[in-house]
Design a protein around this motif. Structure first.
Motif, mmCIF file in Angstrom:
data_model
loop_
_atom_site.group_PDB
_atom_site.id
_atom_site.type_symbol
_atom_site.label_atom_id
_atom_site.label_comp_id
_atom_site.label_asym_id
_atom_site.label_seq_id
_atom_site.Cartn_x
_atom_site.Cartn_y
_atom_site.Cartn_z
ATOM 1 N N VAL A 405 -8.829 15.697 13.054
ATOM 2 C CA VAL A 405 -7.466 15.188 13.195
ATOM 3 C C VAL A 405 -6.824 15.246 11.815
ATOM 4 N N GLU A 406 -5.755 15.998 11.688
ATOM 5 C CA GLU A 406 -5.114 16.202 10.386
ATOM 6 C C GLU A 406 -4.234 15.009 10.028
ATOM 7 N N GLY A 407 -3.930 14.920 8.728
ATOM 8 C CA GLY A 407 -3.000 13.900 8.259
ATOM 9 C C GLY A 407 -3.692 12.621 7.861
ATOM 10 N N PRO A 408 -2.944 11.696 7.247
ATOM 11 C CA PRO A 408 -3.521 10.411 6.827
ATOM 12 C C PRO A 408 -3.782 9.519 8.028
ATOM 13 N N PRO A 409 -4.622 8.515 7.860
ATOM 14 C CA PRO A 409 -4.830 7.554 8.949
ATOM 15 C C PRO A 409 -3.575 6.729 9.179
ATOM 16 N N PRO A 410 -3.487 6.031 10.300
ATOM 17 C CA PRO A 410 -2.262 5.282 10.629
ATOM 18 C C PRO A 410 -1.883 4.287 9.540
ATOM 19 N N ARG A 411 -0.609 4.180 9.309
ATOM 20 C CA ARG A 411 -0.092 3.260 8.294
ATOM 21 C C ARG A 411 -0.225 1.823 8.796
ATOM 22 N N PRO A 412 -0.702 0.897 7.950
ATOM 23 C CA PRO A 412 -0.834 -0.489 8.397
ATOM 24 C C PRO A 412 0.501 -1.222 8.377
ATOM 25 N N GLN A 413 0.505 -2.390 8.983
ATOM 26 C CA GLN A 413 1.671 -3.274 8.953
ATOM 27 C C GLN A 413 1.289 -4.551 8.210
ATOM 28 N N LEU A 414 2.210 -5.060 7.401
ATOM 29 C CA LEU A 414 1.973 -6.269 6.624
ATOM 30 C C LEU A 414 3.017 -7.310 6.998
ATOM 31 N N ARG A 415 2.543 -8.519 7.269
ATOM 32 C CA ARG A 415 3.494 -9.583 7.575
ATOM 33 C C ARG A 415 3.044 -10.888 6.926
ATOM 34 N N PRO A 416 4.003 -11.661 6.416
ATOM 35 C CA PRO A 416 3.664 -12.934 5.778
ATOM 36 C C PRO A 416 3.417 -14.005 6.825
ATOM 37 N N LEU A 417 2.492 -14.910 6.544
ATOM 38 C CA LEU A 417 2.232 -16.034 7.443
ATOM 39 C C LEU A 417 2.895 -17.293 6.914
#
Length: 504
Positions: A405-417
């Protein structure tokens, strides 16, 4: 004996008479509490005491995340006192300390809140060793305040008649044995006529008929493995508490195998020469010392034994493409000559083989689903099958099927708690959510190359904690995840989250 030598000995391995080896990690976190001239007027004249675990010449005091004073003594000492005097708006805040250790510093102490207010700040309530009760287990509630010499009060929600009192003339903590389930909170008072402090956060204690189950995995944290007869393997059983007796079972059969340990909450079961009949589902459980009741069983770990005497299966992909697009789903189909078999899909990457999943289909073909694929799924796949009935023969592996599978791995999401600006001296927790398990999550501030904090987890998300936030933490933060095995994998950065600190 030198301090350093004593420290190294405390970090060593201790041999237990019960065939286990226990690694004892010496606690280096210092204690911080308030000494007051009079408990009748606790804020009139305050001194903060920082007590180290080892003698040291260096102490540092922080307020609201910022250094207030660094002290270097002429001789080693176990503690140092920082005088505050009468509490004013300038000295109100959240304090921590740390002590010198070799060429660096220890971790930060517990948090101490100095308010100067008529209503005293709340204590901290916690359970030990676990948050449940069961016959034979001595569960305790620990209530820790900020002042020495106070009286602690324990209350049970819904029972106005329940009140336990503990006087601590020289300490800052009270220990309450727990005999009933429920929601508990604690407070303290500085003198008999004084009003109680604000209550602690509520702690829930459950009552269980049997102790909670341990976890069982093959060494390397996988839940299944395909082995050849004569191979060695190790199963790791981890309990939620220490000092218990462990047992390994296959089905209902109790197995007597060599054991070792590196910590009192876990044991390693060594299977030194597995045979064809040793395949199947393994579970472990534990027993409290001196009690007849066993814990619930762990989730099973599975061993599949293959002598490779049966014909190799055929492995194919649907859709039949060796280079699926990122985010696509596909099905790997493993076909055997007859039904009634147990199939394993094996992933091989960088010379390492790991079972991806195990299935027992009704027919001759097992369908393994790969959903939302990414670069993390790139590997060579093969499958095997075994007969779960005597003589327990197994197949040779199928021809490998390469997926890229080409390309970078999925981009993460960041959220403040949190919401709004963070109070100086509190922790800021950010949750980084990815789509790939068994990675290290990193939190970086804009413009910096070194991670502010990082954590490794088997899960697809992690809470990243900025401890004891101060003005120096203001900025935009992003997260990413990485993995160095079986091959290097690094995601892109998440969208940034801005951290603001009140008063900055």
């Amino acid at each position: 004996m030198s301090t350093l030598w004593a420290f190294l000995m405390l970090w060593g391995l201790l041999l237990s008479p019960a065939t286990t080896e226990a690694a004892v990690a010496f606690q280096t976190q210092p204690d911080l509490w308030a000494e007051v001239e009079s408990l009748l007027e606790p804020w009139a004249n305050v001194t903060l005491t920082c007590h180290a675990c080892l003698e040291t010449m260096d102490f540092e005091l922080f307020k609201d995340g910022v250094t207030q004073e660094i002290v270097h003594l002429g001789l080693p000492a176990m503690e140092y006192q920082f005088p505050l005097g009468p509490v004013t708006s300038d000295t109100q805040g959240l304090y921590r300390c740390r002590s010198g250790l070799s060429s660096g510093w220890t971790q930060l102490s517990n948090l101490l809140e100095v308010t100067g207010a008529e209503t005293l700040p709340p204590p901290v309530l916690s359970t030990e060793p676990v948050s449940w009760i069961t016959p034979g287990l001595e569960t305790k509630l620990l209530c820790r305040g900020g002042f020495r010499g106070v009286t602690f009060l324990l209350r049970l929600e819904g029972d106005d008649q329940f009140l336990e009192v503990f006087e601590a003339p020289t300490g800052v903590e009270a220990t309450f044995p727990v005999r009933r389930p429920g929601n508990y909170s604690c407070s303290y008072r500085t003198h008999a006529a004084g009003a109680p402090s604000e209550p602690s956060a509520t702690v829930t204690v459950e009552e269980l008929g049997a102790p909670l189950p341990p976890t069982l995995s093959l060494q390397g944290a996988s839940a299944a493995a395909v082995l050849h007869p004569g191979a060695r393997t190790t199963l790791v059983c981890v309990a939620p508490l220490s000092g218990v007796h462990f047992q390994l079972r296959r089905g209902e059969e109790v197995l007597q195998v060599p054991m070792s340990s590196t910590s009192p909450d876990r044991v390693f079961f060594h299977l030194n020469a597995v045979a064809l009949g040793d395949g199947g589902l393994y579970t472990c459980r534990y027993q409290l010392r001196g009690q007849p009741t066993w814990s619930l069983d762990s989730a099973p770990a599975e061993l599949l034994l293959s002598d490779e005497t049966l014909p190799a299966p055929e492995l194919s992909a649907e859709p039949a493409t060796p280079r699926p697009a990122p985010g696509a789903s596909l099905q790997l189909r493993c076909r055997a000559p007859r039904p009634g078999l147990r199939f394993a899909l094996v992933r091989e990457d960088a010379g390492q083989r790991r079972v991806h999943r195990v299935l027992s289909p009704a027919g001759t073909e097992a369908h393994f689903e790969l959903r939302d694929v990414s670069a993390a799924d790139s590997a060579n796949y093969s499958c095997v099958y075994v007969d779960t009935e005597p003589p327990f023969a197994g197949s040779a592996p199928s021809a490998p099927l390469e997926l890229r599978v080409e390309g970078p791995p999925p981009r993460p999401q960041l959220r403040p708690l949190w919401r709004g600006a963070v109070t100086p001296g509190r922790d800021a927790v950010l949750r980084c959510e990815g789509q790939v398990p068994d990675v290290t999550f990193e939190l970086l501030r804009a413009g910096e190359k070194e991670a502010s904090t990082q954590t490794r987890t088997a899960h697809r998300s992690a809470d990243l904690v900025l401890t004891y936030v101060g003005p120096q933490h203001v900025g935009n933060y992003s997260c990413r995840y990485r993995r160095s095995w079986p091959k290097v994998l690094v995601s892109e950065f998440s969208e940034p989250v801005e951290l603001q600190v009140a008063g900055s």
